[in-house]
Design a protein around this motif. Structure first.
Motif, mmCIF file in Angstrom:
data_model
loop_
_atom_site.group_PDB
_atom_site.id
_atom_site.type_symbol
_atom_site.label_atom_id
_atom_site.label_comp_id
_atom_site.label_asym_id
_atom_site.label_seq_id
_atom_site.Cartn_x
_atom_site.Cartn_y
_atom_site.Cartn_z
ATOM 1 N N LEU A 1 0.826 -1.191 0.000
ATOM 2 C CA LEU A 1 0.000 0.000 0.000
ATOM 3 C C LEU A 1 0.875 1.261 0.000
ATOM 4 C CD1 LEU A 1 -2.915 1.022 0.054
ATOM 5 C CD2 LEU A 1 -2.800 0.974 2.530
ATOM 6 N N TYR A 2 1.939 1.240 0.835
ATOM 7 C CA TYR A 2 2.844 2.392 0.888
ATOM 8 C C TYR A 2 3.541 2.609 -0.456
ATOM 9 C CZ TYR A 2 6.673 5.439 2.224
ATOM 10 O OH TYR A 2 7.561 6.482 2.288
ATOM 11 N N ASN A 3 4.002 1.527 -1.086
ATOM 12 C CA ASN A 3 4.669 1.659 -2.390
ATOM 13 C C ASN A 3 3.717 2.202 -3.444
ATOM 14 O OD1 ASN A 3 7.198 0.796 -1.582
ATOM 15 N ND2 ASN A 3 6.747 -1.345 -2.002
ATOM 16 N N LEU A 4 2.502 1.716 -3.432
ATOM 17 C CA LEU A 4 1.513 2.211 -4.380
ATOM 18 C C LEU A 4 1.305 3.703 -4.189
ATOM 19 C CD1 LEU A 4 -0.649 1.564 -6.558
ATOM 20 C CD2 LEU A 4 -2.246 1.235 -4.673
ATOM 21 N N TYR A 5 1.135 4.109 -2.944
ATOM 22 C CA TYR A 5 0.964 5.539 -2.642
ATOM 23 C C TYR A 5 2.195 6.334 -3.071
ATOM 24 C CZ TYR A 5 0.578 9.829 0.059
ATOM 25 O OH TYR A 5 0.535 11.147 0.435
ATOM 26 N N SER A 6 3.377 5.818 -2.713
ATOM 27 C CA SER A 6 4.623 6.543 -2.997
ATOM 28 C C SER A 6 4.831 6.780 -4.480
ATOM 29 C CB SER A 6 5.821 5.770 -2.447
ATOM 30 O OG SER A 6 5.775 5.721 -1.046
ATOM 31 N N PHE A 7 4.670 5.735 -5.268
ATOM 32 C CA PHE A 7 5.013 5.832 -6.684
ATOM 33 C C PHE A 7 3.862 6.254 -7.585
ATOM 34 C CE2 PHE A 7 8.502 3.254 -5.065
ATOM 35 C CZ PHE A 7 9.572 3.879 -5.663
ATOM 36 N N GLN A 8 2.633 6.089 -7.133
ATOM 37 C CA GLN A 8 1.492 6.421 -7.981
ATOM 38 C C GLN A 8 0.760 7.691 -7.556
ATOM 39 O OE1 GLN A 8 1.002 4.683 -10.775
ATOM 40 N NE2 GLN A 8 2.757 3.453 -10.160
ATOM 41 N N VAL A 9 0.844 8.058 -6.281
ATOM 42 C CA VAL A 9 0.087 9.214 -5.802
ATOM 43 C C VAL A 9 0.979 10.444 -5.611
ATOM 44 C CG1 VAL A 9 -1.363 10.099 -3.925
ATOM 45 C CG2 VAL A 9 -1.652 7.745 -4.715
ATOM 46 N N ILE A 10 2.115 10.282 -4.947
ATOM 47 C CA ILE A 10 2.969 11.440 -4.643
ATOM 48 C C ILE A 10 3.418 12.178 -5.905
ATOM 49 C CG2 ILE A 10 5.177 12.158 -3.650
ATOM 50 C CD1 ILE A 10 4.699 10.133 -1.411
ATOM 51 N N PRO A 11 3.938 11.493 -6.935
ATOM 52 C CA PRO A 11 4.319 12.243 -8.144
ATOM 53 C C PRO A 11 3.131 12.938 -8.823
ATOM 54 C CG PRO A 11 5.386 10.104 -8.129
ATOM 55 C CD PRO A 11 4.372 10.093 -7.025
ATOM 56 N N VAL A 12 1.978 12.307 -8.795
ATOM 57 C CA VAL A 12 0.789 12.923 -9.396
ATOM 58 C C VAL A 12 0.414 14.182 -8.627
ATOM 59 C CG1 VAL A 12 -1.665 12.621 -9.876
ATOM 60 C CG2 VAL A 12 -0.063 10.760 -10.368
ATOM 61 N N LEU A 13 0.432 14.104 -7.296
ATOM 62 C CA LEU A 13 0.149 15.296 -6.492
ATOM 63 C C LEU A 13 1.183 16.388 -6.758
ATOM 64 C CD1 LEU A 13 -0.884 13.773 -3.039
ATOM 65 C CD2 LEU A 13 -2.346 14.916 -4.712
ATOM 66 N N GLY A 14 2.438 16.000 -6.914
ATOM 67 C CA GLY A 14 3.480 16.970 -7.234
ATOM 68 C C GLY A 14 3.218 17.673 -8.555
ATOM 69 N N GLU A 15 2.712 16.926 -9.508
ATOM 70 C CA GLU A 15 2.390 17.523 -10.805
ATOM 71 C C GLU A 15 1.191 18.459 -10.693
ATOM 72 O OE1 GLU A 15 2.606 18.600 -14.664
ATOM 73 O OE2 GLU A 15 4.075 17.368 -13.614
ATOM 74 N N VAL A 16 0.159 18.029 -9.973
ATOM 75 C CA VAL A 16 -1.063 18.825 -9.851
ATOM 76 C C VAL A 16 -0.820 20.087 -9.028
ATOM 77 C CG1 VAL A 16 -3.401 18.837 -8.866
ATOM 78 C CG2 VAL A 16 -2.594 16.858 -10.166
ATOM 79 N N ILE A 17 -0.129 19.945 -7.907
ATOM 80 C CA ILE A 17 0.043 21.079 -6.984
ATOM 81 C C ILE A 17 1.192 21.992 -7.396
ATOM 82 C CG2 ILE A 17 0.627 21.702 -4.601
ATOM 83 C CD1 ILE A 17 -0.896 19.120 -3.768
ATOM 84 N N ALA A 18 2.317 21.414 -7.802
ATOM 85 C CA ALA A 18 3.511 22.219 -8.068
ATOM 86 C C ALA A 18 3.953 22.200 -9.527
ATOM 87 C CB ALA A 18 4.662 21.730 -7.190
ATOM 88 N N ALA A 19 3.219 21.492 -10.366
ATOM 89 C CA ALA A 19 3.591 21.337 -11.775
ATOM 90 C C ALA A 19 5.018 20.799 -11.912
ATOM 91 C CB ALA A 19 3.431 22.650 -12.535
ATOM 92 N N ASP A 20 5.346 19.795 -11.064
ATOM 93 C CA ASP A 20 6.719 19.286 -11.021
ATOM 94 C C ASP A 20 6.736 17.795 -10.692
ATOM 95 O OD1 ASP A 20 9.431 18.954 -10.868
ATOM 96 O OD2 ASP A 20 9.746 20.446 -9.304
ATOM 97 N N TRP A 21 6.402 16.982 -11.670
ATOM 98 C CA TRP A 21 6.376 15.528 -11.492
ATOM 99 C C TRP A 21 7.772 15.003 -11.137
ATOM 100 C CZ3 TRP A 21 2.594 11.622 -12.523
ATOM 101 C CH2 TRP A 21 3.103 10.333 -12.543
ATOM 102 N N LYS A 22 8.794 15.445 -11.853
ATOM 103 C CA LYS A 22 10.141 14.876 -11.714
ATOM 104 C C LYS A 22 10.710 15.038 -10.311
ATOM 105 C CE LYS A 22 11.586 15.064 -16.503
ATOM 106 N NZ LYS A 22 12.575 15.554 -17.451
#
Length: 70
Positions: A1-22
């Motif tokens: 569950l943590y890995n799924l959140y880490s790799f699938q949710v955090i980068p997406v939130l970074g893109e949505v909130i900060a426009a910075d997926w990388k």
């Protein structure tokens, strides 16, 4: 569950909130490469600290290390 959140949710939130997926993908990857609690404790001791200890928080997802050096 943590890995799924880490790799699938955090980068997406970074893109949505900060426009910075990388940067958020890098954050997740760097967390994965960070040494575990005991290994990091040894690194701190090797750097000359004494009475090094750590306390796990959130079931070990976060750990607070402390030590002394004079």
């Amino acid at each position: 569950l943590y890995n799924l959140y880490s790799f699938q949710v955090i980068p997406v939130l970074g893109e949505v909130i900060a426009a910075d997926w990388k940067s958020y993908q890098y954050l997740v990857e760097s967390i994965r490469r960070f040494p575990d609690q005991d290994e990091f404790k040894g690194m701190i001791e090797d750097a000359g600290f004494y009475k090094v200890e750590y306390n796990n928080l959130t079931s070990g997802i976060v750990a607070v290390h402390s030590g002394f050096k004079l």
